[in-house]
Design a protein around this motif. Sequence first.
Motif, short mmCIF file in Angstrom:
data_model
loop_
_atom_site.label_atom_id
_atom_site.label_comp_id
_atom_site.label_asym_id
_atom_site.label_seq_id
_atom_site.Cartn_x
_atom_site.Cartn_y
_atom_site.Cartn_z
N PRO A 125 0.86 -1.19 0.00
CA PRO A 125 0.00 0.00 0.00
C PRO A 125 0.89 1.24 0.00
O PRO A 125 1.85 1.33 0.78
N GLY A 127 0.86 5.48 0.04
CA GLY A 127 0.10 6.73 0.18
C GLY A 127 0.84 7.84 -0.53
O GLY A 127 0.78 7.98 -1.75
N THR A 130 6.21 8.87 1.61
CA THR A 130 7.19 9.64 2.40
C THR A 130 7.79 8.84 3.54
O THR A 130 8.47 9.40 4.41
N SER A 131 7.56 7.53 3.54
CA SER A 131 8.13 6.68 4.59
C SER A 131 9.65 6.89 4.68
O SER A 131 10.33 7.02 3.66
N GLN A 193 5.74 17.16 9.47
CA GLN A 193 6.63 17.93 8.59
C GLN A 193 6.42 17.52 7.13
O GLN A 193 6.61 18.31 6.22
N SER A 194 6.00 16.28 6.92
CA SER A 194 5.78 15.76 5.57
C SER A 194 4.38 16.06 5.04
O SER A 194 3.99 15.54 4.00
N THR A 199 -0.34 11.29 3.14
CA THR A 199 -1.80 11.11 3.06
C THR A 199 -2.40 10.73 4.41
O THR A 199 -1.70 10.20 5.29
N GLY A 209 2.87 11.60 13.89
CA GLY A 209 2.84 12.70 14.87
C GLY A 209 2.84 14.03 14.14
O GLY A 209 3.66 14.27 13.26
#
Length: 530
Positions: A125, A127, A130-131, A193-194, A199, A209
């Motif tokens: 999956p 989104g 940005t992991s 921040q991302s 998403t 967070g």
Amino acid sequence: MSRPRSWWGWGWADRALDAEASRRLAARVAAFGLPLDGTLARVPDPAGLGLPEPRLTPPASLAELCRTDPLTRAAHTHGKAYRDVVRNLRGELDHAPDLVAYPRSEADLVALLDWAVADDVAVVPYGGGTSVVGGVECRDRSRPVLSIDLTGLSGVVEVDEISRAARIRAGTLGPELEDQLRPSGLTLRHFPQSFEFSTLGGWLATRAGGHFATGHTHIEDLVAAVRVVTPAGVAGSLRVPGSGAGPSPDRLWLGSEGTLGVITEAWVRVQSRPRFRAAAAVRFEEYADAVAATRDVVQSGLQPANCRLLDRLESMLGAGVRDGSCRLLLGFESADHPVDSALNRAVQLCRARGGHPDAPTREKEMRADAPDAVAEWRDTFVSAPYLRDALARLGAVVETFETACTWAGFDALHAAVIDAVAHAGIAINGSPALVTCRFTHVYPDGPAPYFTVYAAGRRGAEVAIWDQIKVAASEAIVANGGTITHHHAVGRDHRPWYDRQRPDPFALALRATKRALDPAGVLNPGVLVD
Ligand SMILES: Cc1cc2nc3c(=O)[nH]c(=O)nc-3n(C[C@H](O)[C@H](O)[C@H](O)COP(=O)(O)OP(=O)(O)OC[C@H]3O[C@@H](n4cnc5c(N)ncnc54)[C@H](O)[C@@H]3O)c2cc1C
């Protein structure tokens, strides 16, 4: 034409630093003892990288949802950690998904999962991608890999203004979500921040967070009900303000990182947009006094929106502080009442620990160009990922990691982490790595320290250097009672430490849950649980 995203690095392609800006950056960091040769790595063209041939052909009924062009596959190979950016720049795309699918409805998603289970295809999956923990990079190549990009499942579907809740599709990016709530005067007030490129589904799946320091800032505080598609069926929870009916079903999905099902939408708690704000920066000569003052503020019952303690080096690099002191950035906000008295009380607590406040700023003065440490730090916060990418292209090692610990355990953890990172730098490069610390979140029982590391790299060895530093830092964190991650999630990169910190009976329960919901084990293999 839509504005192109960077496939190899953070954010918008047109925001990447150009050669001249990168040269200026190299000169700036050299002054802090980070020698760089000034050569900017070239960004490769994915079409010329010879990606492995796709091992997968979708059934005709799903073909129009799927893409296999090199740019799309390259952009979905990694997340946005430093090691991802470096590998992208080197053209190391061995873990590219075979296929990327863009479902437009829950029915599309169900059909894609049915096909993946039937044909033994691993599903990631995806989104916003940005992991920073390897969450979207499927390293297990034993079967074909399908990345399911959820950004087509987007938008605010329904707003319940009376109960202050909104039903929002999982693939909605932060700015779109806030834009669609704005006409109702409401906000989710969740700003990681991302935010710009991540998403709602990703936030829920990773227990993200937001950037507020206290109070409701974690997505799990803001969620009222979740809808999830699993290989065993579709699960939707009841939307109620609270319930004591056994363990919460929503808690199963929060932090499940795409291993148990795909989140398609959620009811979230929204609130009025803040109107009153006040902020101040407080200067401390001694870090220990600043830590004690931060603890006093958070244990006083005040709930600052911002309570970010920057150590000396972070104050210098991030907030333009030149006098060698530390800064505590304080901010309060409310939709309902002025917050000056709360700020004044917090400043009073800081004075009692030897803090000296700069002049407080009120809302109309809180512009990005205001010449104060708060504004300068906010600018750095937003542009930091672009600067990180430029430093990566210049051959530096630049990355962050984070944890949370008790106030009682903080001094020992902080000293051990700084020492471990500095020594790892010496062992690898002959010079200590620079390491800065700030608190991203503070709780009455402890802070969440966030560290940034800068080290000289060697071309071609940057990822190996970072990995050694990360191991040293993670061992120091775990040995001193900190969590392996406060908000970046587990993914694949934190597995060794997560597995050690997770209670055995809980691991048993998680494995059994995984087997029940995903018996073929297709969902995000390698993440959280095997
Ligand atoms: C510069 C930068 C700043 C960051 N700042 C923060 C921060 O302030 N706070 C914070 O918490 N994190 C932060 N992160 C980490 C990251 O942005 C978060 O983990 C975010 O929640 C990921 O959202 P995403 O939509 O990009 O998810 P992705 O990166 O696409 O996915 C993350 C994980 O969730 C799974 N997933 C995604 N969508 C779904 C879905 N709908 N259903 C099931 N599983 C899904 C994926 O499989 C993966 O395991 C930052 C990262 C970067 C690069």
